[in-house]
Design a protein around this motif. Structure first.
Motif, short mmCIF file in Angstrom:
data_model
loop_
_atom_site.label_atom_id
_atom_site.label_comp_id
_atom_site.label_asym_id
_atom_site.label_seq_id
_atom_site.Cartn_x
_atom_site.Cartn_y
_atom_site.Cartn_z
N LEU A 416 10.75 -6.63 8.34
CA LEU A 416 11.30 -7.78 7.63
C LEU A 416 10.75 -7.88 6.20
O LEU A 416 11.07 -8.83 5.48
N GLY A 417 9.94 -6.91 5.80
CA GLY A 417 9.32 -6.97 4.48
C GLY A 417 8.11 -7.88 4.43
O GLY A 417 7.71 -8.31 3.34
N LEU A 418 7.52 -8.16 5.57
CA LEU A 418 6.38 -9.07 5.68
C LEU A 418 5.19 -8.31 6.26
O LEU A 418 4.92 -8.36 7.46
N ASP A 419 4.49 -7.60 5.41
CA ASP A 419 3.44 -6.69 5.87
C ASP A 419 2.13 -7.44 6.09
O ASP A 419 1.63 -8.12 5.19
N PRO A 420 1.53 -7.34 7.29
CA PRO A 420 0.23 -7.97 7.52
C PRO A 420 -0.93 -7.21 6.88
O PRO A 420 -2.07 -7.69 6.90
N GLU A 421 -0.65 -6.03 6.31
CA GLU A 421 -1.66 -5.27 5.58
C GLU A 421 -1.11 -4.94 4.19
O GLU A 421 -0.90 -3.78 3.85
N PRO A 422 -0.86 -5.94 3.38
CA PRO A 422 -0.21 -5.71 2.08
C PRO A 422 -1.18 -5.12 1.07
O PRO A 422 -2.40 -5.16 1.23
N SER A 423 -0.62 -4.58 0.00
CA SER A 423 -1.44 -4.15 -1.12
C SER A 423 -2.14 -5.36 -1.74
O SER A 423 -1.74 -6.51 -1.52
N GLU A 424 -3.19 -5.11 -2.50
CA GLU A 424 -3.87 -6.22 -3.17
C GLU A 424 -2.94 -6.93 -4.15
O GLU A 424 -3.05 -8.14 -4.35
N PHE A 425 -2.01 -6.20 -4.73
CA PHE A 425 -1.09 -6.83 -5.68
C PHE A 425 -0.10 -7.74 -4.97
O PHE A 425 0.17 -8.86 -5.42
N ARG A 426 0.42 -7.30 -3.84
CA ARG A 426 1.34 -8.14 -3.08
C ARG A 426 0.59 -9.35 -2.50
O ARG A 426 1.11 -10.47 -2.49
N ARG A 427 -0.60 -9.12 -2.04
CA ARG A 427 -1.38 -10.20 -1.42
C ARG A 427 -1.80 -11.25 -2.44
O ARG A 427 -1.81 -12.45 -2.14
N GLY A 428 -2.12 -10.84 -3.65
CA GLY A 428 -2.72 -11.75 -4.60
C GLY A 428 -1.78 -12.38 -5.60
O GLY A 428 -2.21 -13.17 -6.44
N THR A 429 -0.48 -12.07 -5.55
CA THR A 429 0.44 -12.57 -6.56
C THR A 429 1.20 -13.79 -6.06
O THR A 429 1.77 -13.78 -4.97
#
Length: 566
Positions: A416-429
């Motif tokens: 669904l495009g909802l990663d529980p292990e996202p990149s730091e950029f995806r997580r922090g933006t």
């Protein structure tokens, strides 16, 4: 040795400096009840809560053209409705056009979810409204709301019926009211929780949301209640926050913070120094809101938030007035909260106290859709969950996942495009609504930030340091730009060809925590939207080259030479 104290003598009448009368700030408690500006007059003329009847009985039947300007640009907010920006108007026109010229005949709608709590039935109801009435839009905000767009006035009653059938409301989602109450998204389930603030949130909402005695505040009032040691509600920048602590004699309860807020006059909340037990939170909340209602400044809206009153009074006087005039009893002193042990966003897989797990994911800049929410509800149900949570960092959590179903859920979330292990950029933006829909915006935010995340993931796939990138379309800081590692404030900037284009002023090194800090603004440092990915990449690489052992980006950015930040 003796000292002779001079005796003060009165100046001759012609030398006496006349004492200036104190300026009337419109404080009700001091007898100033005459409205001092158009907004105060609008509220005095009619309670914003009353507009619902006109929406249902007149405007929804007769259409957009039937709406009076006073309701459209004012009282509609008491029910979570703002007109959205007319498409095609560039950011450079924002300040030069009147509201009716900027406004489209569609609405942004905020759905309250106090504490960020949603059942799957509620998720599905929002998904239904999104796909049926809102062109499949849905954004998770940093106020734990879901925000929808493209709502027609003719459809608002049907939207309310759908939402209220599952216990949701849009009441006081906007306006000069007690807004949605932030709460820990893992309240009641986290293994390391200090105290569960949910009962206090529920009591405040049931008692006071929609109460006419509190529906005319000087400005909006933002509250947070969290018993999480991770301090996951940005308590430092709310009007009133209750933060979990353990009193050495009274046990678990809450420390109290008042007077925070960002926007164009950022100010961190101050500790009241008082300890409040769980069962006392609604009473203390009610007292602070009434104090704000009565003593808050109403002359200028730019000075009407609680933070200005706290700044002028000082925390000692504020506590004294609160205890003597509103609570009629002293509060016990209490301890300050300890520094949070880890990050606040709850992304990833974490144990619950009952042996189950919760899984936190990072939608890119909070943007999802009704279709995605419906699929998320089905996926959560398939692994035995019935609860979804929204966070104050634009994230989503699925609670109550059996250990042997975590991998299955995680795989489904990734699809669904909802990663529980996202990149730091995806997580922090994070990003605010921006130019796409907001009438105050100067720069586009959601799409710009999403493109930056995608490019940075390609350019720096091995970057592993926490990095917060907050993108805001105007100075109002809905995305908390001053307390991000990299905060971007929308404004017009000059590009390499000398043309004015949408871009951002850069703030660097802001953070929330034991030592709250606003980001620095290096002189003349601005970037265009197109330059953003390359600029963040440049900063990230320099940080990796220059950082000390265990040094955070914020700490590095505060000490770095301005040349290294360009």
């Amino acid at each position: 040795m003796s000292v002779t104290t001079p005796v003060a003598t009165a100046a001759p009448p012609d030398q006496v400096t006349p004492r200036r009368a104190p300026r009337d700030e419109g404080q009700w408690a001091l007898g100033s009840t005459q409205p001092l500006n158009a907004n105060e007059q609008l509220k005095a003329d009619d309670d914003g809560l009353n507009v619902r009847a006109r929406i249902e009985e007149v405007y929804a039947r007769e259409g957009f053209a039937s709406i009076t300007p006073e309701d459209l640009n004012g009282r509609f907010r008491w029910w979570g409705l703002y007109t959205q920006r007319r498409p095609g108007i560039p950011g450079g026109r924002t300040a030069s056009l009147e509201p009716h010229e900027l406004s489209d005949e569609y609405f942004l709608l905020r759905v309250r979810s106090d504490g960020g709590r949603l059942s799957l039935a509620q998720v599905r109801a929002i998904a239904h409204v999104s796909t049926t009435y809102a062109r499949d839009t849905a954004d998770v905000t940093d106020r734990q709301n879901i925000q929808l767009h493209w709502i027609r006035i003719e459809d608002v009653p049907a939207v309310w019926t759908a939402l209220e059938s599952v216990g949701l409301t849009t009441a006081e989602a906007c306006g000069d009211t007690p807004r949605v109450i932030l709460g820990s998204p893992v309240a009641g389930v986290a293994a390391d929780e200090i105290i569960d603030g949910t009962p206090a949130i529920d009591e405040i909402v049931s008692r006071y949301v929609g109460d006419p005695s509190l529906s005319n505040l000087p400005r909006k009032f933002k509250t947070a209640v969290s018993g999480s040691p991770h301090q996951d509600v940005a308590h430092e920048v709310n009007d009133l926050s209750f933060v979990g602590v353990v009193h050495p004699e009274l046990g678990p309860g809450f420390d109290v913070f008042v007077g925070g807020g960002l926007s164009t006059n950022p100010r961190f909340a101050e500790r009241l120094g008082a300890f409040v037990a769980l069962e006392e939170v609604p009473e203390v909340w009610h007292a602070v809101v009434r104090l704000f209602r009565d003593y808050g400044y109403r002359r200028l809206r730019t000075k009407a938030r609680l933070k200005f009153l706290v700044a002028d009074w000082g925390i000692e006087r504020f506590r004294d007035v609160l205890e003597t005039e509103y609570l009629h009893r002293p509060l016990p002193d209490g301890p300050a909260p300890a520094a949070p042990p880890t990050r606040r966003d709850h992304v990833g897989v974490h144990p619950q106290r009952d042996g189950l797990f919760y899984v936190g994911v990072a939608p890119v800049v909070g943007r999802v859709s009704g279709t995605t929410l419906a699929a998320l509800a089905d996926l959560a149900e398939s692994v035995g969950s019935d609860r979804v949570r929204l966070t104050a960092q634009q994230k989503l959590l699925v609670l109550d996942v059996p250990g042997d179903r975590v991998a299955e859920l995680s795989a489904g979330l990734r699809r669904l495009g909802l990663d529980p292990e996202p990149s730091e950029f995806r997580r922090g933006t994070m990003a605010c609504t921006g130019l796409e829909f907001c009438k105050l915006a100067i720069s586009e935010t959601k799409g710009t930030a999403a493109r930056a995340v995608a490019e940075l993931e390609e350019r720096l796939p091995d970057f592993r340091h926490p990095l917060s990138l907050h993108v805001n379309g105007c100075p109002n800081s809905c995305a908390r730009i001053q307390v991000a590692d990299i905060g971007l404030k929308g404004q017009l900037v000059t590009d390499a060809e000398g043309q004015q284009v949408e871009g951002f002023q850069v703030h660097l090194g802001g953070e929330l925590g034991p030592e709250d800090r606003l980001g620095r603004k290096p002189r003349g440092l601005k970037v265009t939207g197109e330059e953003l990915p390359a600029y963040v990449e440049r900063l990230a690489r320099r940080f990796e080259e220059q950082r000390g052992a265990d040094e955070t980006f914020a700490s590095w950015a505060r000490r770095a030479d301005e040349g290294d930040l360009a």
